[in-house]
Design a protein around this motif. Structure first.
Motif, PDB file in Angstrom:
ATOM      1  N   TRP A 177       1.250  -1.099   0.242  1.00  0.00           N
ATOM      2  CA  TRP A 177      -0.344   0.252  -0.398  1.00  0.00           C
ATOM      3  C   TRP A 177       0.898   1.012  -0.261  1.00  0.00           C
ATOM      4  CZ3 TRP A 177      -3.049   2.221   4.878  1.00  0.00           C
ATOM      5  CH2 TRP A 177      -4.258   3.536   4.127  1.00  0.00           C
ATOM      6  N   LEU A 178       2.011   1.498   0.336  1.00  0.00           N
ATOM      7  CA  LEU A 178       3.024   2.384   1.297  1.00  0.00           C
ATOM      8  C   LEU A 178       3.541   2.605  -0.182  1.00  0.00           C
ATOM      9  CD1 LEU A 178       3.832   2.043   4.501  1.00  0.00           C
ATOM     10  CD2 LEU A 178       2.357   3.843   3.578  1.00  0.00           C
ATOM     11  N   HIS A 179       4.090   1.479  -1.055  1.00  0.00           N
ATOM     12  CA  HIS A 179       4.801   1.989  -2.024  1.00  0.00           C
ATOM     13  C   HIS A 179       3.369   2.544  -3.041  1.00  0.00           C
ATOM     14  CE1 HIS A 179       7.015   1.292  -5.934  1.00  0.00           C
ATOM     15  NE2 HIS A 179       6.723   0.352  -6.180  1.00  0.00           N
ATOM     16  N   CYS A 180       2.385   1.862  -3.387  1.00  0.00           N
ATOM     17  CA  CYS A 180       1.566   2.262  -4.392  1.00  0.00           C
ATOM     18  C   CYS A 180       0.750   4.416  -4.211  1.00  0.00           C
ATOM     19  CB  CYS A 180      -0.095   1.849  -4.474  1.00  0.00           C
ATOM     20  SG  CYS A 180       0.057   0.143  -4.996  1.00  0.00           S
ATOM     21  N   PHE A 181       1.181   4.606  -2.198  1.00  0.00           N
ATOM     22  CA  PHE A 181       1.139   6.050  -2.628  1.00  0.00           C
ATOM     23  C   PHE A 181       2.613   6.722  -2.980  1.00  0.00           C
ATOM     24  CE2 PHE A 181      -1.008   4.800   1.404  1.00  0.00           C
ATOM     25  CZ  PHE A 181      -2.309   5.076   1.211  1.00  0.00           C
ATOM     26  N   GLU A 182       3.616   6.298  -2.982  1.00  0.00           N
ATOM     27  CA  GLU A 182       4.627   6.512  -3.577  1.00  0.00           C
ATOM     28  C   GLU A 182       4.102   6.284  -4.878  1.00  0.00           C
ATOM     29  OE1 GLU A 182       9.889   5.639  -3.698  1.00  0.00           O
ATOM     30  OE2 GLU A 182       8.210   4.339  -3.061  1.00  0.00           O
ATOM     31  N   ARG A 183       3.796   5.592  -4.908  1.00  0.00           N
ATOM     32  CA  ARG A 183       3.872   5.613  -6.954  1.00  0.00           C
ATOM     33  C   ARG A 183       2.628   6.369  -7.700  1.00  0.00           C
ATOM     34  NH1 ARG A 183       5.495   1.700 -10.160  1.00  0.00           N
ATOM     35  NH2 ARG A 183       4.872   2.996 -11.896  1.00  0.00           N
ATOM     36  N   VAL A 184       1.611   6.830  -6.556  1.00  0.00           N
ATOM     37  CA  VAL A 184       0.544   7.144  -7.130  1.00  0.00           C
ATOM     38  C   VAL A 184       0.474   8.760  -6.529  1.00  0.00           C
ATOM     39  CG1 VAL A 184      -2.090   7.568  -7.312  1.00  0.00           C
ATOM     40  CG2 VAL A 184      -0.367   5.091  -8.479  1.00  0.00           C
ATOM     41  N   ASN A 185       0.206   9.070  -5.246  1.00  0.00           N
ATOM     42  CA  ASN A 185       0.095   9.589  -4.713  1.00  0.00           C
ATOM     43  C   ASN A 185       0.959  11.251  -4.559  1.00  0.00           C
ATOM     44  OD1 ASN A 185      -2.294   8.306  -3.552  1.00  0.00           O
ATOM     45  ND2 ASN A 185      -2.402   9.237  -1.217  1.00  0.00           N
ATOM     46  N   GLY A 186       1.819  10.087  -4.732  1.00  0.00           N
ATOM     47  CA  GLY A 186       3.441  11.235  -4.315  1.00  0.00           C
ATOM     48  C   GLY A 186       3.044  12.183  -5.774  1.00  0.00           C
ATOM     49  N   PRO A 187       3.613  11.768  -7.274  1.00  0.00           N
ATOM     50  CA  PRO A 187       4.059  12.078  -8.465  1.00  0.00           C
ATOM     51  C   PRO A 187       2.853  13.082  -8.898  1.00  0.00           C
ATOM     52  CG  PRO A 187       4.666   9.925  -8.991  1.00  0.00           C
ATOM     53  CD  PRO A 187       4.167   9.824  -7.337  1.00  0.00           C
ATOM     54  N   TYR A 188       1.685  11.891  -8.712  1.00  0.00           N
ATOM     55  CA  TYR A 188      -0.139  12.436  -9.520  1.00  0.00           C
ATOM     56  C   TYR A 188      -0.554  13.484  -8.559  1.00  0.00           C
ATOM     57  CZ  TYR A 188       2.272   9.354 -12.499  1.00  0.00           C
ATOM     58  OH  TYR A 188       3.670   8.507 -13.695  1.00  0.00           O
ATOM     59  N   TRP A 189      -0.037  13.334  -7.411  1.00  0.00           N
ATOM     60  CA  TRP A 189      -0.892  14.109  -6.470  1.00  0.00           C
ATOM     61  C   TRP A 189      -0.650  15.949  -5.847  1.00  0.00           C
ATOM     62  CZ3 TRP A 189      -3.441  13.743  -2.034  1.00  0.00           C
ATOM     63  CH2 TRP A 189      -5.216  14.878  -1.433  1.00  0.00           C
ATOM     64  N   TRP A 190       1.004  15.514  -4.886  1.00  0.00           N
ATOM     65  CA  TRP A 190       1.912  16.329  -4.184  1.00  0.00           C
ATOM     66  C   TRP A 190       2.905  16.428  -5.549  1.00  0.00           C
ATOM     67  CZ3 TRP A 190       1.857  17.490   0.648  1.00  0.00           C
ATOM     68  CH2 TRP A 190       1.047  17.401   1.508  1.00  0.00           C
ATOM     69  N   GLY A 191       2.522  16.236  -5.947  1.00  0.00           N
ATOM     70  CA  GLY A 191       3.896  16.477  -7.671  1.00  0.00           C
ATOM     71  C   GLY A 191       5.351  16.118  -7.128  1.00  0.00           C
ATOM     72  N   VAL A 192       5.925  15.014  -6.602  1.00  0.00           N
ATOM     73  CA  VAL A 192       6.929  14.227  -5.759  1.00  0.00           C
ATOM     74  C   VAL A 192       7.211  12.884  -6.209  1.00  0.00           C
ATOM     75  CG1 VAL A 192       6.861  16.974  -4.170  1.00  0.00           C
ATOM     76  CG2 VAL A 192       6.107  14.352  -3.160  1.00  0.00           C
ATOM     77  N   ASP A 193       8.232  12.816  -5.736  1.00  0.00           N
ATOM     78  CA  ASP A 193       8.613  10.946  -6.026  1.00  0.00           C
ATOM     79  C   ASP A 193      10.281  11.213  -5.543  1.00  0.00           C
ATOM     80  OD1 ASP A 193      10.404  11.928  -8.553  1.00  0.00           O
ATOM     81  OD2 ASP A 193       8.532  11.404  -9.417  1.00  0.00           O
ATOM     82  N   ARG A 194      10.932  10.005  -5.763  1.00  0.00           N
ATOM     83  CA  ARG A 194      12.101  10.195  -4.938  1.00  0.00           C
ATOM     84  C   ARG A 194      13.269  10.633  -6.354  1.00  0.00           C
ATOM     85  NH1 ARG A 194      13.572   4.543  -1.262  1.00  0.00           N
ATOM     86  NH2 ARG A 194      11.328   3.694  -1.192  1.00  0.00           N
ATOM     87  N   ASP A 195      12.706  10.800  -7.527  1.00  0.00           N
ATOM     88  CA  ASP A 195      13.504  10.757  -8.561  1.00  0.00           C
ATOM     89  C   ASP A 195      13.625  12.522  -8.606  1.00  0.00           C
ATOM     90  OD1 ASP A 195      13.700   8.146  -9.175  1.00  0.00           O
ATOM     91  OD2 ASP A 195      12.575   7.930 -10.193  1.00  0.00           O
ATOM     92  N   THR A 196      12.807  13.020  -7.874  1.00  0.00           N
ATOM     93  CA  THR A 196      12.721  14.214  -7.722  1.00  0.00           C
ATOM     94  C   THR A 196      14.049  15.505  -6.627  1.00  0.00           C
ATOM     95  OG1 THR A 196      10.842  14.984  -6.577  1.00  0.00           O
ATOM     96  CG2 THR A 196      10.503  14.802  -8.405  1.00  0.00           C
ATOM     97  N   ASP A 197      14.029  16.069  -7.091  1.00  0.00           N
ATOM     98  CA  ASP A 197      14.616  16.642  -5.653  1.00  0.00           C
ATOM     99  C   ASP A 197      14.237  17.077  -4.441  1.00  0.00           C
ATOM    100  OD1 ASP A 197      16.431  18.626  -3.996  1.00  0.00           O
ATOM    101  OD2 ASP A 197      17.435  19.382  -5.394  1.00  0.00           O
ATOM    102  N   VAL A 198      14.005  15.900  -3.445  1.00  0.00           N
ATOM    103  CA  VAL A 198      12.585  16.907  -2.252  1.00  0.00           C
ATOM    104  C   VAL A 198      13.447  17.481  -1.086  1.00  0.00           C
ATOM    105  CG1 VAL A 198      11.820  14.724  -3.059  1.00  0.00           C
ATOM    106  CG2 VAL A 198      13.257  14.000  -1.432  1.00  0.00           C
TER     107      VAL A 198
END
Length: 545
Positions: free
Chosen positions: A208-229
């Motif tokens: 579930w948490l990985h799905c948040f990273e893959r969906v909620n992060g980039p496609y709502w918050w606009g962040v993921d591990r590949d961006t400069d966070v």
């Protein structure tokens, strides 16, 4: 983000690492950037605390060792009941490192709600803040709960099997020899808000948490591990007992490695705006009520915010606060939609045009669609149907904990049906149309009418009751109760006050009816069912736009 919505949908592929689990993620973070700020915490009383990713990982390992000493093993259920707190993440990750299942509880519950959850999932251990210990005492007598860990305890608690969190973790090792965790191992039991009867035990795996990273992060918050966070500061205003805590503070900020701000204090629009400015928050997720109250302030234009993104969740955000926020900060709040059972199913993807009143478009990779309420055919553009997700989507839950009867009703056919109604326009945007089960959404809280009605009829003065949503300028909706009085009772302002006080003691405070109307009878169908749609229409004609 540089990719377009269409490119994201067409190129999305699920790739869940076999060993994905929060303790493993934190161990990687600690090794890679352990000194990076993870949490900046402020309390309304003025005190400040900070935790790095390395500190959270080490504290989680200490707590896992303490739990092992207490006899907590893999598969055990551990409840937690505490407000926003700087040690919340270490406690949650520590429980998971033991292979135990988290059972989050909101501080707004009543003692009987805690007892129900403890009995339903057969929890044996609870972590509770010292200010909330009275809420678990009843459960100790009625359930299998036997071990209590008290956060912020003043000294060591006296009752047997009660332990101070601080004393437990002192001198513990920062290395824990726990089970090897995998993405398909059970992680949590998140109870629904009880919109269709009793709260349901939603079982999620670590995936579930990985799905948040893959969906909620980039496609709502606009962040993921590949961006400069590293230079970001995220703030989600949710509490630790709600699914949204996993949606954002854990599933996005903690997993992606983004620093986050956490504030424990009552909501006040001026205070929150001051904090947004002084802390330099770059991305905010708040509920529509908070946005409405922000934009009612005359001095909104005076704030100099560093916000790059503003998110809204819990209910549709109406046009007025969107326009006011845009005028003040040049930033459009973006809606997103999902459930305790899911990730963000529909979002206003960063970069797409926001249509006021729309939840956005289906999140890439999830498969969200709208189907007919009677069969599994997708509805046409403009038609209202039920939001649904394919049952093989990784982005939904893994059934109800040890509740095969609920599973049988939920996972039949090709779709998980959400119970929420929506329509799709010609551009693919979803618009929320309501709940198939008469849910009331007030200030972002989802409230089922049956729980309100059942509590009301427990009062001696009430013979019958019906609860519906009543439009409200700040809260979106409030709970309105139509009450048929028992013989010998007359309606009055004093009785309204009495019923509201009674409800506050029987249910979570946000569920009590803020409006009460006494009637001689309730509208019913020929079979005797209450026609809530008729009552909602009355409220819309009185208070709606």
């Amino acid at each position: 983000m540089s990719t377009t919505y269409e490119e994201a949908v067409s190129s999305f592929e699920w790739d869940v690492p076999d060993d994905f689990a929060l303790p493993n993620v934190l161990a990687d973070h600690a090794a890679e950037f352990g000194n990076r700020l993870a949490v900046r915490f402020r309390h309304e009383d003025g005190w400040l605390a900070e935790r790095t990713f390395g500190e959270i990982h080490e504290d989680a390992q200490r707590f896992a060792n303490a739990l092992a000493d207490l006899g907590v093993d893999q598969g055990d259920r551990v409840m937690h009941l505490f407000p926003r707190h700087p040690d919340a993440f270490a406690i949650q990750a520590g429980v998971l490192a033991r292979g135990a299942l988290l059972v989050p509880c909101s501080a707004m519950l009543q003692s009987k709600d805690v007892s129900f959850r403890a009995e339903d999932c057969e929890a044996t251990t609870v972590v509770v803040h010292e200010s909330l210990t009275d809420m678990v005492e009843q459960a100790l007598d009625e359930t299998a709960l036997e071990t209590v860990v008290v956060l912020d305890a003043n000294g060591d608690p006296e009752p047997e099997n009660w332990h101070a969190y601080g004393s437990l973790v002192d001198d513990q090792s920062t290395d824990h020899d726990g089970p090897d965790l995998a993405a398909d191992d059970p992680m949590s039991i998140n109870y629904t808000s009880g919109t269709t009867g009793r709260p349901k035990p939603v079982l999620h795996k670590h995936r579930w948490l990985h799905c948040f990273e893959r969906v909620n992060g980039p496609y709502w918050w606009g962040v993921d591990r590949d961006t400069d966070v590293e230079d970001e500061l995220l703030w989600a205003t949710t509490g630790t007992g709600w699914a949204k805590w996993f949606w954002s503070p854990v599933g996005v900020a903690l997993v992606t490695g983004a620093p986050q701000f956490v504030y424990e204090g009552e909501f006040d629009a001026g205070t929150y705006l001051d904090l947004l400015e002084s802390e330099g928050v770059t991305r905010l997720c708040a509920v529509p009520t908070q946005y409405r109250m922000f934009t009612q302030r005359d001095d909104l234009d005076d704030y100099d915010l560093a916000l790059a993104e503003a998110l809204s969740a819990g209910e549709p955000l109406n046009r007025e606060p969107i326009a006011a926020f845009e005028d003040a900060f040049g930033l459009t709040p973006r809606d997103g939609y999902g459930q305790t059972e899911t990730v963000a199913l529909v979002t206003n993807y960063p970069g797409i045009d926001v249509k006021p009143g729309s939840m956005g478009k289906p999140a890439p990779g999830v498969g969200t669609t709208i189907i007919d309420t009677r069969d599994e055919e997708e509805v046409d553009v403009g038609e209202t149907g039920e939001i649904a997700v394919p049952i093989d989507s990784p982005a939904i839950f893994d059934g109800y904990y040890e509740s095969p009867d609920l599973d049988d009703r939920t996972f039949h056919g090709d779709y998980y049906r959400t119970g929420d109604l929506a329509r799709r326009d010609e551009d693919g945007y979803f618009f929320f149309e309501g709940r198939a089960d008469d849910i009331i959404i007030s200030s972002g809280y989802r409230i089922g009418p049956f729980e309100v009605e059942d509590a009301l009829v427990g009062h001696d003065a009430v013979a019958e009751a019906a609860a519906v949503a009543s439009p409200h300028d700040e809260r979106g909706n409030v709970v309105k109760a139509y009450v048929v009085l028992a013989d010998g009772h007359d309606g009055s302002d004093d009785l309204v006050d009495d019923l509201q006080d009674y409800m506050k003691s029987e249910t979570a405070p946000y569920k009590y009816p803020r409006r009460i109307e006494f009637v001689d009878e309730l509208p019913t169908t020929s079979s005797g069912k209450i026609r809530r749609i008729e009552l909602r229409e009355r409220e819309q004609s009185k208070f709606g736009e």
